[in-house]
Design a protein around this motif. Structure first.
Motif, mmCIF file in Angstrom:
data_model
loop_
_atom_site.group_PDB
_atom_site.id
_atom_site.type_symbol
_atom_site.label_atom_id
_atom_site.label_comp_id
_atom_site.label_asym_id
_atom_site.label_seq_id
_atom_site.Cartn_x
_atom_site.Cartn_y
_atom_site.Cartn_z
ATOM 1 N N MET A 1 4.833 30.709 50.625
ATOM 2 C CA MET A 1 5.307 32.088 50.787
ATOM 3 C C MET A 1 4.465 33.053 49.955
ATOM 4 O O MET A 1 4.080 34.129 50.437
ATOM 5 C CB MET A 1 6.780 32.183 50.377
ATOM 6 N N ARG A 2 4.159 32.680 48.724
ATOM 7 C CA ARG A 2 3.370 33.566 47.869
ATOM 8 C C ARG A 2 1.983 33.803 48.442
ATOM 9 O O ARG A 2 1.418 34.886 48.288
ATOM 10 C CB ARG A 2 3.242 32.973 46.453
ATOM 11 N N ASP B 1 11.039 22.683 46.577
ATOM 12 C CA ASP B 1 11.012 24.133 46.726
ATOM 13 C C ASP B 1 9.656 24.718 46.338
ATOM 14 O O ASP B 1 9.217 25.713 46.926
ATOM 15 C CB ASP B 1 12.107 24.770 45.866
ATOM 16 N N PHE B 2 8.987 24.094 45.340
ATOM 17 C CA PHE B 2 7.735 24.702 44.886
ATOM 18 C C PHE B 2 6.667 24.711 45.977
ATOM 19 O O PHE B 2 5.775 25.556 45.978
ATOM 20 C CB PHE B 2 7.219 24.069 43.594
ATOM 21 N N ARG C 1 13.948 29.317 55.538
ATOM 22 C CA ARG C 1 13.331 30.502 54.924
ATOM 23 C C ARG C 1 13.006 31.575 55.953
ATOM 24 O O ARG C 1 12.216 32.464 55.682
ATOM 25 C CB ARG C 1 12.094 30.059 54.132
ATOM 26 N N PHE D 1 7.256 25.290 49.290
ATOM 27 C CA PHE D 1 7.569 26.451 50.124
ATOM 28 C C PHE D 1 7.313 27.752 49.366
ATOM 29 O O PHE D 1 6.818 28.723 49.945
ATOM 30 C CB PHE D 1 9.018 26.367 50.592
ATOM 31 N N ASP D 2 7.632 27.753 48.063
ATOM 32 C CA ASP D 2 7.362 28.957 47.259
ATOM 33 C C ASP D 2 5.879 29.292 47.256
ATOM 34 O O ASP D 2 5.478 30.459 47.383
ATOM 35 C CB ASP D 2 7.852 28.756 45.818
ATOM 36 N N ARG D 3 5.028 28.264 47.127
ATOM 37 C CA ARG D 3 3.579 28.491 47.125
ATOM 38 C C ARG D 3 3.110 29.027 48.483
ATOM 39 O O ARG D 3 2.307 29.960 48.546
ATOM 40 C CB ARG D 3 2.853 27.184 46.780
ATOM 41 N N ARG E 1 6.174 33.378 56.273
ATOM 42 C CA ARG E 1 7.005 34.559 56.045
ATOM 43 C C ARG E 1 8.132 34.564 57.071
ATOM 44 O O ARG E 1 7.955 34.050 58.192
ATOM 45 C CB ARG E 1 6.202 35.852 56.196
#
Length: 266
Positions: free
Chosen positions: A39-40, A32-33, A67, A35-37, A45
């Motif tokens: 997205m941030r 997950d980290f 996502r 994809f989180d990075r 998006r």
């Protein structure tokens, strides 16, 4: 058939269609980290159109679709795409898939916000692939290259597993990788990408003995390149090594996740 194209790697052929069953069952997905990075950083998006090159069984593309991105997966192997569709159905997502090569995708100009390449950039003619991605991206769109490589450390299960792989397949050139890809950074800079960045994270992935053997069978070193009749001997050697040297389960297998991105200039 694919042939790696990295700076110092000799010619090596692999057919990942032959690995599709083990690949789908035993290859760990991206954390997950990652994809989180993405997205941030605004690289991914909901609603964006993404193309996942050499998608294989779709692990990266599926994570993007979950996502909210609209994802097309491209691969040369019908077997891998069939496995990807089955995993999509299990996970309740839908991706489009097309047959094609990273260097000649057949997709329209300026049609994607994001292009991804996961654990595959080294198999391409990298200069041609970078030029093709620039053609495909909208101005300001991004190319993300990532890999999730097992990490050999002195005495660990990866080092001992690689020794067995290289005993049975001495031509396999990918042992001892540290997970970092400085040549890929140069690829993006040379091709004209802007705002190039990268990061890496070392972490452990748990595997049962059975799952680790399956993960190794799915590699280019075993099912991807050896004749089918030779695979059981490699698997037996791995099973004996694990029982002798690493009896506890689950194994904690060291990995390095590397990610790199750059944008098409506006």
């Amino acid at each position: 058939m694919q042939k790696p194209s990295s700076d110092k790697v000799p010619r090596f052929d692999a057919d990942f269609g032959k690995t599709a069953t083990d690949y789908a069952r035993h290859r760990a997905g991206y954390p997950d980290f990652l994809f989180d990075r993405l997205m941030r950083r605004g690289l991914a998006r909901p609603g964006m159109r993404a193309l996942d090159l050499a998608t294989g069984t779709g692990y990266l593309g599926r994570g993007l679709a979950q996502r909210g991105l609209v994802v097309t997966g491209l691969d040369i192997s019908t077997d891998m795409i069939a496995a990807a569709r089955a995993l999509d159905a299990t996970n309740g997502v839908t991706l489009d898939y097309v047959i094609g090569k990273a260097e000649e995708t057949g997709q329209p100009d300026s049609s994607f916000d994001l292009v991804t390449a996961a654990c595959c950039w080294h198999w391409f003619d990298r200069a041609r692939a970078a030029a093709e991605v620039l053609r495909l991206l909208k101005p300001g769109g991004a190319l993300v290259i990532c890999s999730q490589d097992w990490l050999p450390l002195p005495g660990n299960v990866v080092e001992k597993s690689e020794a067995i792989l290289q005993k049975h397949n001495p031509a396999w050139p990918f042992g001892g990788l540290d997970g970092l890809k400085p040549a890929f950074v140069r690829d993006l800079r040379a091709a004209g990408f802007a705002d190039v960045e990268s990061f890496s994270v070392d972490f452990d992935i748990p595997y049962s003995h059975e799952a680790w053997r399956g993960r190794l069978r799915a590699s280019a070193a075993i099912s991807g390149s050896l004749p089918a009749e030779k695979v059981p001997a490699v698997d037996r050697d791995l099973q004996e090594m694990l029982a002798r040297d690493f009896p506890q389960e689950p194994l904690q297998v060291a990995h390095c996740l590397f990610a790199l991105w750059g944008r098409k200039p506006s």
